[in-house]
Design a protein around this motif. Structure first.
Motif, mmCIF file in Angstrom:
data_model
loop_
_atom_site.group_PDB
_atom_site.id
_atom_site.type_symbol
_atom_site.label_atom_id
_atom_site.label_comp_id
_atom_site.label_asym_id
_atom_site.label_seq_id
_atom_site.Cartn_x
_atom_site.Cartn_y
_atom_site.Cartn_z
ATOM 1 N N MET A 1 69.256 -10.747 48.418
ATOM 2 C CA MET A 1 68.387 -9.435 47.918
ATOM 3 C C MET A 1 68.731 -8.419 48.741
ATOM 4 O O MET A 1 68.652 -7.114 48.608
ATOM 5 N N ARG A 2 69.848 -7.379 49.812
ATOM 6 C CA ARG A 2 70.691 -6.754 50.437
ATOM 7 C C ARG A 2 70.951 -6.424 49.533
ATOM 8 O O ARG A 2 71.204 -4.368 48.796
ATOM 9 N N LEU A 3 72.282 -7.104 48.380
ATOM 10 C CA LEU A 3 72.836 -5.649 47.703
ATOM 11 C C LEU A 3 71.551 -5.122 46.116
ATOM 12 O O LEU A 3 71.942 -4.353 45.501
ATOM 13 N N LYS A 4 70.834 -6.130 46.114
ATOM 14 C CA LYS A 4 69.486 -5.703 45.438
ATOM 15 C C LYS A 4 69.443 -4.781 45.560
ATOM 16 O O LYS A 4 68.037 -3.735 44.880
ATOM 17 N N LYS A 5 68.863 -4.615 46.402
ATOM 18 C CA LYS A 5 67.848 -3.185 47.163
ATOM 19 C C LYS A 5 69.323 -1.930 46.697
ATOM 20 O O LYS A 5 68.466 -0.846 46.102
ATOM 21 N N GLN A 6 70.234 -2.241 47.146
ATOM 22 C CA GLN A 6 71.308 -1.395 47.153
ATOM 23 C C GLN A 6 71.238 -0.232 46.084
ATOM 24 O O GLN A 6 71.373 0.868 45.215
ATOM 25 N N LYS A 7 71.375 -1.543 45.120
ATOM 26 C CA LYS A 7 71.648 -1.406 43.653
ATOM 27 C C LYS A 7 70.318 -0.840 42.863
ATOM 28 O O LYS A 7 70.045 0.123 41.965
ATOM 29 N N ARG A 8 69.481 -0.684 43.402
ATOM 30 C CA ARG A 8 68.023 -0.310 42.469
ATOM 31 C C ARG A 8 67.833 1.118 43.584
ATOM 32 O O ARG A 8 67.628 1.957 42.838
ATOM 33 N N LYS A 11 70.543 3.346 41.545
ATOM 34 C CA LYS A 11 70.387 3.425 40.332
ATOM 35 C C LYS A 11 68.956 5.165 40.373
ATOM 36 O O LYS A 11 68.470 5.000 39.811
#
Length: 280
Positions: A1-8, A11
């Protein structure tokens, strides 16, 4: 979840950097509610927390009206007041104190010329800035920080501006048309002038007899050097001397005669025995 949040988050930051010209170090305009949230949940130092969120160096800003509003709230917000006083003060032209919301709205304006990230916990302020293009909003949720993703209104604004850049506007079209017409007129005028000059010079040349009467030559004449052939005397064959040829012939005849005259004579020697035998 932390990686997805950082990608958002990355972006969203790239979107505002590419489409609206945000550059490092990013400037973050904080209101009193956001400063209070950071202190309440232990998100200190604030510049490090925001730097991890945006992935680049940040500068934290506040305003005089925000500080005055925190001061009016009393002892419950004394820590937030002290923290806000240490932030860089953004320029606001309010002679009298106004609310923090109105002050931030006036600083951002209609196009956010200073390229501020607005950090607030006010939901109404967040919804309002989603309708203004080029205003990214940061908010906190417990002990985490988030960036609002670009709204549909902001994406539509970017798309329309790109289409306008690709197509030519009416004033630009009229200016281009006027420039082309002026260029055509000037080129036609230059062609006419050159034709008139050529006809005038031809008339003058004919009137004075082509220029030869005054000793004027039309074009400079140069003599081209032509390639010369070989010396004909060097190409003749050498003649043999008759005397030498006659002498050679006589020598050859003399040699042949001497060969003919030179006849070897065979000497016969008679043995004595044979002679005596023949005598008896």
């Amino acid at each position: 979840m932390r990686l997805k949040k950082q990608k958002r988050h990355r972006k969203a930051v790239r979107f505002y950097s590419a489409c609206f010209g945000f550059r490092e170090p990013y400037k973050v305009l904080c209101d009193g509610t956001f400063v209070h949230h950071l202190l309440l949940h232990g998100l200190v130092p604030a510049d490090n927390a925001l730097q991890r969120l945006l992935g680049a160096r940040v500068l934290l800003f506040s305003s005089c009206c925000v500080v005055a509003e925190l001061q009016a709230l009393g002892e419950s917000h004394s820590e937030a007041l002290n923290a806000a006083r240490h932030l860089v003060s953004a320029r606001c032209d309010h002679e009298k104190r106004v609310s923090a919301t109105a002050c931030i709205e006036s600083i951002i304006g209609e196009s956010n010329p200073e390229h501020f990230f607005v950090a607030t916990q006010d939901a109404d302020l967040r919804r309002m800035f989603q309708k203004i293009p080029g205003v990214p909003v940061i908010y906190g949720l417990k002990n985490s920080l988030f960036i609002d993703q670009p709204s549909a209104h902001q994406r539509e604004f970017v798309k329309s501006t790109e289409e306008r850049r690709m197509h030519m506007s009416e004033p630009e079209y009229y200016k281009l048309h006027e420039k082309e017409s002026k260029d055509e007129l000037t080129s036609a005028k230059l062609n006419d002038d050159s034709a008139n000059e050529a006809s005038g010079s031809e008339h003058m040349r004919k009137s004075i007899g082509g220029g030869h009467a005054l000793g004027v030559v039309d074009k400079t004449k140069f003599k081209r050097k032509k390639a010369k052939g070989p010396n004909p005397l060097s190409c003749l064959k050498k003649k043999k001397k008759e005397a030498s040829s006659n002498a050679i012939n006589q020598d050859e005849k003399a040699d042949s005669n001497s060969k003919r005259m030179r006849i070897r004579k065979r000497n016969r020697i008679r043995k004595e025995g044979n002679l005596s035998g023949s005598a008896s």
